[in-house]
Design an enzyme around this catalytic site. Structure first.
Site, PDB file in Angstrom:
ATOM      1  N   ARG A  60       0.821  -1.212   0.000  1.00 21.85           N
ATOM      2  CA  ARG A  60       0.000   0.000   0.000  1.00 21.85           C
ATOM      3  C   ARG A  60       0.858   1.266   0.000  1.00 21.85           C
ATOM      4  NH1 ARG A  60      -3.425   2.488   4.385  1.00 21.85           N
ATOM      5  NH2 ARG A  60      -5.139   3.558   3.346  1.00 21.85           N
ATOM      6  N   HIS A  64       0.364   4.255  -2.573  1.00 27.14           N
ATOM      7  CA  HIS A  64       0.077   5.617  -2.116  1.00 27.14           C
ATOM      8  C   HIS A  64       1.197   6.583  -2.473  1.00 27.14           C
ATOM      9  CE1 HIS A  64      -3.585   5.262   0.680  1.00 27.14           C
ATOM     10  NE2 HIS A  64      -3.567   4.214  -0.116  1.00 27.14           N
ATOM     11  N   ASN A  92      -4.308   8.739   4.180  1.00 30.34           N
ATOM     12  CA  ASN A  92      -3.091   8.215   4.813  1.00 30.34           C
ATOM     13  C   ASN A  92      -3.106   8.271   6.335  1.00 30.34           C
ATOM     14  OD1 ASN A  92      -1.890   7.710   2.314  1.00 30.34           O
ATOM     15  ND2 ASN A  92      -0.886   9.704   2.230  1.00 30.34           N
ATOM     16  N   PRO A 161      -7.762   7.384  -4.220  1.00 32.53           N
ATOM     17  CA  PRO A 161      -9.158   6.968  -4.068  1.00 32.53           C
ATOM     18  C   PRO A 161      -9.424   6.508  -2.638  1.00 32.53           C
ATOM     19  CG  PRO A 161      -7.904   5.306  -5.266  1.00 32.53           C
ATOM     20  CD  PRO A 161      -6.995   6.475  -5.094  1.00 32.53           C
ATOM     21  N   HIS A 191      -6.362  -6.073  -2.186  1.00 30.70           N
ATOM     22  CA  HIS A 191      -7.169  -6.216  -0.974  1.00 30.70           C
ATOM     23  C   HIS A 191      -7.444  -7.682  -0.639  1.00 30.70           C
ATOM     24  CE1 HIS A 191      -8.885  -1.829  -0.909  1.00 30.70           C
ATOM     25  NE2 HIS A 191      -7.577  -1.897  -0.763  1.00 30.70           N
TER      26      HIS A 191
END
Length: 316
Positions: A60, A64, A92, A161, A191
């Site tokens: 992640r 990000h 975040n 998103p 995920h």
């Protein structure tokens, strides 16, 4: 003829520099830091063995990073008097983690070859190694990114998103980065590992109809209507620490944890892609790996742009 040779001697290095500034390569560190890949892999394997969730967290972090002004390790920068970093952005704050693992890797890499390997490249490789450690596909990480000297709180707030995103918002967000709807669905498959905080899915849990009743009851036990904001639930209830295609099978039976998960299979344009990945894990693995390479190539700083940070949390 001599003049032409002289011109070529002058121009060729310039052309070479321009081309290297625009492209990444798999063997970028083969001579300057030949042990870097093994150092990162060993550290990632150790971290994920200690806590399986860390694999999802490192994956992640890379995502990000790349979605905010390219893959330049801006997400790792702490706030300074000159700029507010990205760590406190809505998507975040309180949720991105794994900074200590990156710090450990950076320290080890610096010991082996100081000032050579960027934090952005470490993020990209750590993401791949995390997926592999949890049983997912591998891919060749192209290297040669350099690190940014600034970060953007506003870009992090607008480009990433969120868990309540609609399907159209997700498609648009990824399209803005040159990624197709199919690549968005493939990358959402990340995920299949990791966990989410109650605060990110409470509204779906208590207000949405397209959710499996027994699944909702199970998750509600750990996510009350008030309180427990940071209580965790697995994004993939079936196999939360295995990188597989169970995430898509869960969507087919309305067991998507986040609103932004279930919208991928809710009578819309991406249902068929979910069906494909659910029934064919090899296709998902291939598409995910290819999409990760494409995402990892988003607007990298190369050549003489940016810097190689000595400490991933601050500029040199």
């Amino acid at each position: 003829m001599a003049n032409i040779s002289l011109i070529l001697l002058i121009i060729f290095p310039v052309l070479l520099k321009l081309s290297s500034a625009q492209s990444l390569s798999a063997n970028f560190y083969s001579s300057s830091c030949p042990n870097v890949l093994s150092i990162i892999k060993t550290a990632v394997n150790s971290a994920v063995s200690s806590e399986a969730r860390m694999g999802a967290s490192l994956l992640r972090l890379h995502f990000h990073d790349c979605f905010v002004n390219g893959c330049d390790a801006s997400v790792l920068l702490d706030d300074t008097s000159n700029f507010t970093g990205e760590k406190t952005a809505g998507p975040n704050s309180g949720s991105i983690r794994g900074f200590d693992v990156i710090d450990t890797i950076k320290t080890q890499v610096e010991s082996s070859c100081a000032g050579i390997v960027s934090c952005a490249d470490i993020l990209a490789v750590a993401a791949r190694d995390s997926v592999v450690k949890l049983g997912g596909p591998s891919w060749t990480v192209l290297l040669g990114r350099r690190d940014s000297t600034t970060a953007s709180l506003s870009a992090a707030n607008s480009n990433l998103p969120g868990p309540t995103s609609s399907l159209s918002a997700l498609i648009s967000s990824f399209s803005n980065k040159g990624l197709t709807a199919r690549e968005m669905v493939a990358l959402s498959g990340s995920h299949t590992i990791g966990q989410a905080r109650c605060t990110t899915f409470r509204t779906r849990l208590y207000n949405e109809a397209n959710i499996n009743a027994s699944f909702a009851t199970t998750v509600k036990a750990n996510c009350p209507q008030s309180g427990g904001d940071n209580n965790l639930s697995p994004l993939d209830i079936t196999s939360p620490t295995s990188f597989d295609n169970a995430y898509y099978k869960n969507l087919q039976i309305q067991k998507g944890l986040l609103h932004s998960d279930q919208v991928l299979f809710n009578g819309g344009s991406t249902d068929s892609i979910v069906n494909t990945y659910s029934s064919n894990s090899a296709t998902f693995s291939t598409d995910f790996a290819n999409a990760m390479v494409k995402m990892g190539n988003l607007s990298p700083l190369t050549g003489t742009n940016g810097q190689i940070r000595k400490n991933c949390r601050k500029t040199n």
